[in-house]
Design a protein around this motif. Sequence first.
Motif, PDB file in Angstrom:
ATOM      1  N   UNK A   1     -21.021 -38.017  -7.083  1.00  0.00           N
ATOM      2  CA  UNK A   1     -19.913 -37.070  -6.739  1.00  0.00           C
ATOM      3  C   UNK A   1     -20.728 -35.654  -6.575  1.00  0.00           C
ATOM      4  N   UNK A   2     -21.567 -35.329  -7.151  1.00  0.00           N
ATOM      5  CA  UNK A   2     -22.354 -34.013  -6.800  1.00  0.00           C
ATOM      6  C   UNK A   2     -23.016 -34.234  -5.454  1.00  0.00           C
ATOM      7  N   UNK A   3     -23.712 -35.216  -5.370  1.00  0.00           N
ATOM      8  CA  UNK A   3     -24.378 -35.596  -4.147  1.00  0.00           C
ATOM      9  C   UNK A   3     -23.395 -35.501  -2.886  1.00  0.00           C
ATOM     10  N   UNK A   4     -22.490 -35.979  -3.054  1.00  0.00           N
ATOM     11  CA  UNK A   4     -21.267 -35.893  -1.803  1.00  0.00           C
ATOM     12  C   UNK A   4     -20.888 -34.569  -1.590  1.00  0.00           C
ATOM     13  N   UNK A   5     -20.899 -33.653  -2.613  1.00  0.00           N
ATOM     14  CA  UNK A   5     -20.238 -32.493  -2.402  1.00  0.00           C
ATOM     15  C   UNK A   5     -21.327 -31.450  -1.864  1.00  0.00           C
ATOM     16  N   UNK A   6     -22.538 -31.849  -1.978  1.00  0.00           N
ATOM     17  CA  UNK A   6     -23.828 -30.954  -1.604  1.00  0.00           C
ATOM     18  C   UNK A   6     -23.924 -30.776  -0.026  1.00  0.00           C
ATOM     19  N   UNK A   7     -24.086 -29.827   0.568  1.00  0.00           N
ATOM     20  CA  UNK A   7     -24.061 -29.547   1.957  1.00  0.00           C
ATOM     21  C   UNK A   7     -25.784 -29.437   2.680  1.00  0.00           C
ATOM     22  N   UNK A   8     -26.602 -29.388   1.599  1.00  0.00           N
ATOM     23  CA  UNK A   8     -27.952 -29.331   2.389  1.00  0.00           C
ATOM     24  C   UNK A   8     -28.684 -30.501   1.811  1.00  0.00           C
ATOM     25  N   UNK A   9     -29.835 -30.799   2.427  1.00  0.00           N
ATOM     26  CA  UNK A   9     -30.835 -31.692   1.959  1.00  0.00           C
ATOM     27  C   UNK A   9     -31.474 -31.334   0.757  1.00  0.00           C
ATOM     28  N   UNK A  10     -31.792 -30.072   0.591  1.00  0.00           N
ATOM     29  CA  UNK A  10     -32.665 -29.561  -0.818  1.00  0.00           C
ATOM     30  C   UNK A  10     -31.702 -29.821  -1.862  1.00  0.00           C
ATOM     31  N   UNK A  11     -30.512 -29.665  -2.005  1.00  0.00           N
ATOM     32  CA  UNK A  11     -29.637 -29.875  -2.914  1.00  0.00           C
ATOM     33  C   UNK A  11     -29.637 -31.217  -3.415  1.00  0.00           C
ATOM     34  N   UNK A  12     -29.343 -32.061  -2.395  1.00  0.00           N
ATOM     35  CA  UNK A  12     -29.316 -33.805  -2.318  1.00  0.00           C
ATOM     36  C   UNK A  12     -30.462 -34.246  -3.351  1.00  0.00           C
ATOM     37  N   UNK A  13     -31.602 -33.562  -2.591  1.00  0.00           N
ATOM     38  CA  UNK A  13     -33.077 -33.953  -3.251  1.00  0.00           C
ATOM     39  C   UNK A  13     -33.130 -33.522  -4.741  1.00  0.00           C
ATOM     40  N   UNK A  14     -32.587 -32.452  -5.044  1.00  0.00           N
ATOM     41  CA  UNK A  14     -32.610 -32.104  -6.332  1.00  0.00           C
ATOM     42  C   UNK A  14     -31.745 -32.998  -7.322  1.00  0.00           C
ATOM     43  N   UNK A  15     -30.686 -33.354  -7.034  1.00  0.00           N
ATOM     44  CA  UNK A  15     -30.120 -34.270  -7.692  1.00  0.00           C
ATOM     45  C   UNK A  15     -30.648 -35.613  -7.954  1.00  0.00           C
ATOM     46  N   UNK A  16     -31.318 -36.046  -6.674  1.00  0.00           N
ATOM     47  CA  UNK A  16     -32.101 -37.388  -6.748  1.00  0.00           C
ATOM     48  C   UNK A  16     -32.896 -37.298  -7.728  1.00  0.00           C
ATOM     49  N   UNK A  17     -33.768 -36.087  -7.685  1.00  0.00           N
ATOM     50  CA  UNK A  17     -34.826 -35.853  -8.766  1.00  0.00           C
ATOM     51  C   UNK A  17     -34.232 -35.857 -10.126  1.00  0.00           C
ATOM     52  N   UNK A  18     -33.360 -35.312 -10.479  1.00  0.00           N
ATOM     53  CA  UNK A  18     -32.728 -35.169 -11.815  1.00  0.00           C
ATOM     54  C   UNK A  18     -32.376 -36.580 -12.382  1.00  0.00           C
ATOM     55  N   UNK A  19     -31.910 -37.564 -11.423  1.00  0.00           N
ATOM     56  CA  UNK A  19     -31.452 -38.880 -11.551  1.00  0.00           C
ATOM     57  C   UNK A  19     -32.624 -39.627 -11.956  1.00  0.00           C
ATOM     58  N   UNK A  20     -33.744 -39.245 -11.417  1.00  0.00           N
ATOM     59  CA  UNK A  20     -34.998 -40.156 -11.639  1.00  0.00           C
ATOM     60  C   UNK A  20     -35.781 -39.583 -13.020  1.00  0.00           C
ATOM     61  N   UNK A  21     -35.616 -38.312 -13.173  1.00  0.00           N
ATOM     62  CA  UNK A  21     -36.022 -38.075 -14.341  1.00  0.00           C
ATOM     63  C   UNK A  21     -35.499 -38.346 -15.656  1.00  0.00           C
ATOM     64  N   UNK A  22     -33.901 -38.729 -15.495  1.00  0.00           N
ATOM     65  CA  UNK A  22     -33.157 -39.297 -16.657  1.00  0.00           C
ATOM     66  C   UNK A  22     -33.574 -40.911 -16.927  1.00  0.00           C
ATOM     67  N   UNK A  23     -34.206 -41.413 -15.707  1.00  0.00           N
ATOM     68  CA  UNK A  23     -34.494 -42.692 -15.708  1.00  0.00           C
ATOM     69  C   UNK A  23     -33.234 -43.643 -15.310  1.00  0.00           C
ATOM     70  N   UNK A  24     -32.485 -42.980 -14.340  1.00  0.00           N
ATOM     71  CA  UNK A  24     -31.103 -43.695 -14.153  1.00  0.00           C
ATOM     72  C   UNK A  24     -31.162 -44.226 -12.866  1.00  0.00           C
ATOM     73  N   UNK A  25     -32.321 -44.337 -12.052  1.00  0.00           N
ATOM     74  CA  UNK A  25     -32.492 -44.709 -10.727  1.00  0.00           C
ATOM     75  C   UNK A  25     -31.764 -46.253 -10.513  1.00  0.00           C
TER      76      UNK A  25
END
Length: 387
Positions: free
Chosen positions: A363-387
């Motif tokens: 939901x957060x990724x779909x709401x983001x308007x910039x690639x940097x924000x989407x990348x930050x969410x992807x990194x947080x998902x990987x940090x949590x080990x939920x990829x």
Amino acid sequence: MQMMVFWAAAGGMTALGAAALARAVLRRPRPHTAPDLDVYRQQLAELDRDVARAAVSAEDADRLRVEISRRMLEADRAARPSSTALGRGWGIAGVAALTALALPLYLHLGAPGYPDLGLADRVERIEASRADRPSQAEAERTAPPADRPVDPPYAGLVQQLRDAVAARPDDIAGLRLLVRNEAALGNYAAAATAQRHLISLGSDTDGDQLGTLGELMVRAAGGYVSPEAESVLRQGLSRNPDQPTALYLMGMTMAQGGRPDLAYRYLNHALRVAPDAAWRTDVLAIMPDIAMRAGVAWTPPEAAPTDIAALPPEDQARAVQGMVDGLAARLNSDGGDAEEWMRLMRAYAVLGRPDAARDAWQRGRAAMTTDDDRAALDAALAELGLE
């Protein structure tokens, strides 16, 4: 026939009682006579004659005059009606007047012949009235239109999003983005339609999506909770009994529909699970009245302490869950930045809800308007080990 006999007896007893009281008030008290006063006056006159004949000394005459005057005052006081008797007379007059007025007043304001209505019957009538209220479609037709200024470039982007979702109707990310942007434009009915389709794709894991749908339906109806919206909210609570938005809206509709007993339960629960909700202040303001009508002694909840670790373990879990649910409800309704969505993801991960964390990431990724924000969410998902 029985009612006629009852009213005849009641009317007769009321009339007799009023007449007796009126007679007691209107009856003149017999005047108090004080024959001793004349005797005392004669004694004073004889005392003056005895002083003139020198039969009584001046000193003895003064003493006798004082004693006779004292007895005259006591006799005069006994002859007067007391203030207590006068007050009692006015009290009896008031009771007589109220008794005489009771029957005609009841016949004017009361409901003679109307049977006693028990609690079960009252609840049944209230629920029948609530079931007969306007539908969602009727409410949307009469709701005032959203008066929001729309930036033409933004409106063009939203139209492109609509076209993209129409071409790919099962795109979950696109649907979530469409829900948020339709709501931002004030197109709550359209947002509710997109949210309903999103739920049909099986994306709801904990009742939050149903709570969002119920809120959108209420907003589309101009703040009115229709039977259809209430059904959606109940479904959301069946999946997540602590869903803040559903609890709040269910409490408000019960308060408006004549069920303060249920309104108290929903709103009191909502206050416990959502310590930072935007509607909290409004609920705290109306809770004393709702509790009074529900017959409950209510104590306002204490402000949540800043140090959650100082709470008992069971209260810690409840406080954390309430804060997370409140954050999720706000992000679903109003959106937020990448940092807030990442905070929600981490909170779900700490609570042992990996599916909810992944859902928040989508939901957060779909709401983001910039690639940097989407990348930050992807990194947080990987940090949590939920990829």
